[in-house]
Scaffold this motif. Structure first.
Motif, mmCIF file in Angstrom:
data_model
loop_
_atom_site.group_PDB
_atom_site.id
_atom_site.type_symbol
_atom_site.label_atom_id
_atom_site.label_comp_id
_atom_site.label_asym_id
_atom_site.label_seq_id
_atom_site.Cartn_x
_atom_site.Cartn_y
_atom_site.Cartn_z
ATOM 1 N N LEU A 88 0.892 -1.023 -0.090
ATOM 2 C CA LEU A 88 0.023 0.019 0.031
ATOM 3 C C LEU A 88 0.882 1.276 -0.066
ATOM 4 C CD1 LEU A 88 -2.989 1.126 0.050
ATOM 5 C CD2 LEU A 88 -2.707 1.012 2.652
ATOM 6 N N ASP A 89 1.893 1.313 0.534
ATOM 7 C CA ASP A 89 2.923 2.488 0.645
ATOM 8 C C ASP A 89 3.308 2.735 -0.648
ATOM 9 O OD1 ASP A 89 2.695 1.978 3.545
ATOM 10 O OD2 ASP A 89 4.578 0.689 3.587
ATOM 11 N N ARG A 90 3.679 1.489 -1.520
ATOM 12 C CA ARG A 90 4.262 1.753 -2.821
ATOM 13 C C ARG A 90 3.242 2.334 -3.698
ATOM 14 N NH1 ARG A 90 8.991 -2.253 -4.171
ATOM 15 N NH2 ARG A 90 9.701 -2.572 -1.884
ATOM 16 N N VAL A 91 1.866 1.964 -3.281
ATOM 17 C CA VAL A 91 0.839 2.475 -4.185
ATOM 18 C C VAL A 91 0.801 4.037 -4.213
ATOM 19 C CG1 VAL A 91 -1.600 2.426 -4.630
ATOM 20 C CG2 VAL A 91 -0.381 0.510 -4.755
ATOM 21 N N ILE A 92 0.513 4.272 -2.727
ATOM 22 C CA ILE A 92 0.436 5.968 -2.264
ATOM 23 C C ILE A 92 1.904 6.808 -2.834
ATOM 24 C CG2 ILE A 92 0.586 7.555 -0.246
ATOM 25 C CD1 ILE A 92 -1.050 5.281 1.118
ATOM 26 N N ALA A 93 2.943 5.876 -2.701
ATOM 27 C CA ALA A 93 4.331 6.631 -2.974
ATOM 28 C C ALA A 93 4.094 6.899 -4.623
ATOM 29 C CB ALA A 93 5.425 5.844 -2.727
ATOM 30 N N GLY A 94 3.691 5.921 -5.376
ATOM 31 C CA GLY A 94 3.688 6.099 -6.742
ATOM 32 C C GLY A 94 2.756 7.202 -7.173
ATOM 33 N N VAL A 138 1.995 1.545 -11.885
ATOM 34 C CA VAL A 138 1.607 0.289 -12.393
ATOM 35 C C VAL A 138 2.324 -0.939 -11.837
ATOM 36 C CG1 VAL A 138 1.406 -1.146 -14.351
ATOM 37 C CG2 VAL A 138 1.200 1.204 -14.654
ATOM 38 N N ARG A 139 3.401 -0.886 -11.450
ATOM 39 C CA ARG A 139 3.908 -1.869 -10.817
ATOM 40 C C ARG A 139 3.479 -1.989 -9.348
ATOM 41 N NH1 ARG A 139 10.539 -1.695 -10.870
ATOM 42 N NH2 ARG A 139 9.773 -3.456 -9.434
ATOM 43 N N ALA A 140 3.317 -0.888 -8.637
ATOM 44 C CA ALA A 140 2.754 -0.845 -7.456
ATOM 45 C C ALA A 140 1.379 -1.534 -7.344
ATOM 46 C CB ALA A 140 2.813 0.483 -6.526
ATOM 47 N N HIS A 141 0.369 -1.269 -8.397
ATOM 48 C CA HIS A 141 -1.099 -1.891 -8.401
ATOM 49 C C HIS A 141 -0.788 -3.305 -8.719
ATOM 50 C CE1 HIS A 141 -3.884 1.210 -7.641
ATOM 51 N NE2 HIS A 141 -2.715 2.199 -8.147
ATOM 52 N N ALA A 162 -14.879 -4.419 -3.594
ATOM 53 C CA ALA A 162 -14.240 -3.500 -4.564
ATOM 54 C C ALA A 162 -13.196 -2.737 -3.670
ATOM 55 C CB ALA A 162 -15.646 -2.249 -4.900
ATOM 56 N N ASP A 163 -12.112 -2.542 -4.442
ATOM 57 C CA ASP A 163 -11.034 -1.651 -3.833
ATOM 58 C C ASP A 163 -10.418 -0.601 -4.615
ATOM 59 O OD1 ASP A 163 -8.745 -0.994 -2.977
ATOM 60 O OD2 ASP A 163 -7.664 -2.812 -3.041
ATOM 61 N N PRO A 164 -10.756 0.562 -4.151
ATOM 62 C CA PRO A 164 -10.883 1.878 -4.759
ATOM 63 C C PRO A 164 -9.411 2.122 -4.945
ATOM 64 C CG PRO A 164 -11.136 2.070 -2.220
ATOM 65 C CD PRO A 164 -11.478 0.699 -2.624
ATOM 66 N N LEU A 165 -8.555 1.442 -4.643
ATOM 67 C CA LEU A 165 -6.981 1.684 -4.849
ATOM 68 C C LEU A 165 -6.582 0.806 -6.015
ATOM 69 C CD1 LEU A 165 -5.349 1.900 -1.576
ATOM 70 C CD2 LEU A 165 -5.368 3.784 -3.227
ATOM 71 N N ASP A 166 -7.326 -0.295 -6.299
ATOM 72 C CA ASP A 166 -7.200 -1.104 -7.637
ATOM 73 C C ASP A 166 -7.270 -0.585 -8.897
ATOM 74 O OD1 ASP A 166 -5.821 -3.164 -6.295
ATOM 75 O OD2 ASP A 166 -7.527 -4.469 -6.345
#
Lengths: 174, 173
Positions: A88-94, A138-141, A162-166
């Motif tokens: 999740l950190d990587r997604v936010i960081a991305g 993209v990689r983080a997701h 449903a995952d809003p971050l996906d």
């Protein structure tokens, strides 16, 4: 001598808070991205100045750029050596990096257009940093989606919520 | 909850899972470190182990194999500490501190820990992993980076040495 544990699990969790807290883990990313964006903006403004600058102004630009680079270096050290970036950190960081890249690109391109110089380097720099940030997002997701799939398999759940971050809809059941 | 599920949740970045992981595995890690280094240094090294474990979590590709991975990291931290203190890992094995004051603890346990601390590092390591941590021969072999047959022979030697130490201790009483 007391053979019982001196350091309890709760004490240990307290000591590990710099790596257990998600906001603390993201401090390094903020320093890295903010530092790089500041350095690129300052460097770009400095490089596209149409006239020769006074000595103090040049010094101010140099100091500001160096301070930004120092923050970027500190952030890079935190991210690579001190704190882990979980899925999740990587997604936010991305997304943070992508937003900062786009904002930086806009700033340096507008500055280049207004001054009528350095548009091509500004566009190239903006394209590179935005592309790199997009790849990281993209990689983080992808990584997070794989872990979420595995979690669902292990918990034995059917249709996932449903995952809003996906950014994808969950598979529909019959 | 299985270990694999807990690790996957940790890798996802769930704070509750991370604290639960520490709660579940703190005592086994501390038992291993204490068995290898003694009580005095157990806390510092246990904390070092946990920092390395959490930093390494994103790179763990097989969450189902968490225990061997965890003890491989713990072993590395213990070896580093021994190297720092003795130059080479095994040089000071016979100089390990023994329990000085067993009055506060159960006598049997103190004797056992003292005997354990007098074993050479390699034998002590397999004894702690196999008996105290309840890991399989294969897992011990993976953690120690040696074939399973070597673990068996070290276990045999460790049992014999431990028996000798305990017998010697008993005869002196």
């Amino acid at each position: 001598m007391n053979d019982e544990p001196n350091l309890s699990a709760e004490e240990l969790i307290g000591r590990l808070s710099p790596v257990l807290s998600p906001w603390r883990r993201l401090r390094g990313v903020a320093a890295l991205v903010g530092g790089l964006a500041g350095a690129v903006c300052a460097g770009s403004l400095w490089a596209t100045e149409p006239a020769a600058l006074p000595g103090r102004t040049r010094l101010a630009f140099a100091v500001f750029t160096l301070v930004c680079l120092a923050w970027a270096g500190y952030g890079a050290w935190l991210v690579t050596r001190r704190t882990p970036l979980l899925a999740l950190d990587r997604v936010i960081a991305g997304w943070f990096a992508l937003a900062a890249s786009i904002a930086t690109t806009v700033v340096i391109v507008v500055a280049a257009v207004q001054r009528g110089a350095g548009l091509a380097p500004a566009l190239a720099t903006g394209a590179v940093v935005t592309a790199v940030s997009a790849v990281l997002v993209v990689r983080a997701h992808v990584r997070r989606a794989a872990l979420l799939r595995r979690k669902r398999e292990l918990t034995g759940r059917g249709a996932p919520p449903a995952d809003p971050l996906d950014g994808t809809d969950p598979p529909r059941g019959r | 909850m299985t270990d694999e599920l807990l690790i996957v949740r940790c890798q996802l970045g769930e704070h509750d899972a991370l604290t639960e992981l520490v709660r579940c595995w703190h005592e086994p890690v501390r038992t291993y470190v204490r068995g290898m280094l003694g009580v005095q240094r157990a806390d510092d090294v246990t904390q070092e182990v946990w920092l390395a474990v959490i930093r390494g979590l994103p790179r763990l590709r097989e969450p189902g194999r968490f225990a061997p991975w965890l003890f491989t990291i713990a072993r590395r931290a213990v070896t580093d500490r021994l190297r720092q203190e003795y130059g080479v890992a095994e040089a000071g094995a016979h100089q390990e501190p023994v329990i000085e004051d067993a009055a506060d603890v159960m006598v049997e346990r103190a004797v056992l820990i003292a005997a354990l601390s007098r074993l050479p590092v390699r034998e002590r390591e397999v004894l702690v992993l196999f008996y105290l941590e309840d890991l399989s021969l294969e897992d011990c072999a993976e953690i120690c980076a040696v074939p399973a047959g070597t673990v068996k022979s070290r276990l045999n030697r460790a049992r014999r040495l431990l028996r000798d130490h305990l017998t010697e201790k008993g005869s002196k009483r």
